[in-house]
Design an enzyme around this catalytic site. Structure first.
Site, PDB file in Angstrom:
ATOM      1  N   ASP A 188     -42.204 -39.792  38.864  1.00 62.14           N
ATOM      2  CA  ASP A 188     -43.038 -38.666  38.441  1.00 62.14           C
ATOM      3  C   ASP A 188     -41.893 -37.705  38.049  1.00 62.14           C
ATOM      4  OD1 ASP A 188     -45.659 -39.328  39.369  1.00 62.14           O
ATOM      5  OD2 ASP A 188     -44.970 -39.068  41.320  1.00 62.14           O
ATOM      6  N   VAL A 229     -27.147 -19.930  46.937  1.00 66.99           N
ATOM      7  CA  VAL A 229     -26.996 -21.421  46.819  1.00 66.99           C
ATOM      8  C   VAL A 229     -25.904 -21.680  45.859  1.00 66.99           C
ATOM      9  CG1 VAL A 229     -28.910 -21.893  45.146  1.00 66.99           C
ATOM     10  CG2 VAL A 229     -28.274 -23.407  46.990  1.00 66.99           C
ATOM     11  N   GLU A 230     -24.922 -22.537  46.447  1.00 60.99           N
ATOM     12  CA  GLU A 230     -23.888 -23.271  45.578  1.00 60.99           C
ATOM     13  C   GLU A 230     -24.411 -24.301  44.724  1.00 60.99           C
ATOM     14  OE1 GLU A 230     -21.393 -25.212  43.874  1.00 60.99           O
ATOM     15  OE2 GLU A 230     -22.011 -26.545  45.454  1.00 60.99           O
ATOM     16  N   SER A 231     -24.471 -23.903  43.541  1.00 62.82           N
ATOM     17  CA  SER A 231     -25.133 -24.650  42.405  1.00 62.82           C
ATOM     18  C   SER A 231     -24.875 -26.109  42.474  1.00 62.82           C
ATOM     19  CB  SER A 231     -24.952 -24.125  40.822  1.00 62.82           C
ATOM     20  OG  SER A 231     -23.503 -24.305  40.488  1.00 62.82           O
ATOM     21  N   HIS A 246     -46.383 -34.815  45.055  1.00 65.65           N
ATOM     22  CA  HIS A 246     -45.848 -33.411  43.992  1.00 65.65           C
ATOM     23  C   HIS A 246     -45.669 -32.349  44.974  1.00 65.65           C
ATOM     24  CE1 HIS A 246     -46.581 -36.253  41.150  1.00 65.65           C
ATOM     25  NE2 HIS A 246     -47.324 -35.578  40.164  1.00 65.65           N
ATOM     26  N   GLU A 247     -46.719 -32.162  45.727  1.00 66.96           N
ATOM     27  CA  GLU A 247     -46.773 -30.827  46.528  1.00 66.96           C
ATOM     28  C   GLU A 247     -45.641 -30.996  47.595  1.00 66.96           C
ATOM     29  OE1 GLU A 247     -51.155 -31.978  45.291  1.00 66.96           O
ATOM     30  OE2 GLU A 247     -49.377 -33.033  45.951  1.00 66.96           O
ATOM     31  N   CYS A 287     -43.886 -41.650  43.085  1.00 67.50           N
ATOM     32  CA  CYS A 287     -44.835 -41.807  43.633  1.00 67.50           C
ATOM     33  C   CYS A 287     -44.741 -42.554  44.986  1.00 67.50           C
ATOM     34  CB  CYS A 287     -45.858 -42.409  42.879  1.00 67.50           C
ATOM     35  SG  CYS A 287     -47.589 -42.609  43.676  1.00 67.50           S
TER      36      CYS A 287
END
Length: 154
Positions: A59, A74-76, A93-94, A52
């Protein structure tokens, strides 16, 4: 089946330090050997953590990312390190959720991408964040993300 060109990767197969922030995290991509075929790739991060920005308290979220690749995947390992970089990063969060999706879109230029970020409640209210680049293409099997809405005691 063709071999994937990994010659340009800087993290896969190497010991690397965890990035200190999402902005400095290196996301890497590899050529999609199935370019031209529409299919869905799903990444699930069931234990995503950020901080937060006001209180510094952790969070937690369950994040599901679905995308239909174009020329790149995407390479993991780089994705895992990128997601880990939020552990000491303060953002709402957003902002975390949409930032993750936009970084992937900028890197991959996928045909389509969506993120579902299911944040656990802190202070009594869960905040779920959903974003996608547009309507999913017709004819692609797109399973439900399978994360029920938070019910608590209800």
């Amino acid at each position: 089946m063709s071999m994937t060109d990994v010659s340009g990767l800087s993290q896969l197969g190497k010991q690397v330090d965890a990035p200190t922030s999402p902005e400095t995290a290196v996301l890497e991509r590899v050529p999609n050997s199935n370019a031209g075929t529409d299919y869905v790739v799903r990444f699930t991060a069931p234990e995503f953590t950020s901080l937060c920005p006001m209180t510094g308290q952790p969070d937690f979220a369950h994040i599901v990312i679905d995308y239909i690749p174009g020329e790149f995947l995407v390479e993991s390992k780089s994705l895992k390190l990128f997601l880990f970089s939020f552990r000491n990063h303060g953002a709402f969060h957003e902002d975390c959720s949409v930032y993750i999706a936009k970084r992937l879109v900028d890197l991959l230029a996928p045909k389509w991408l969506r993120i579902g970020a299911y944040w656990y409640p802190r202070g009594g209210i869960p905040i779920d964040v959903f974003w996608q680049t547009g309507a999913a293409p017709e004819g692609v099997w797109l399973p439900d993300q399978g994360v029920p809405t938070y019910r608590g005691r209800g």
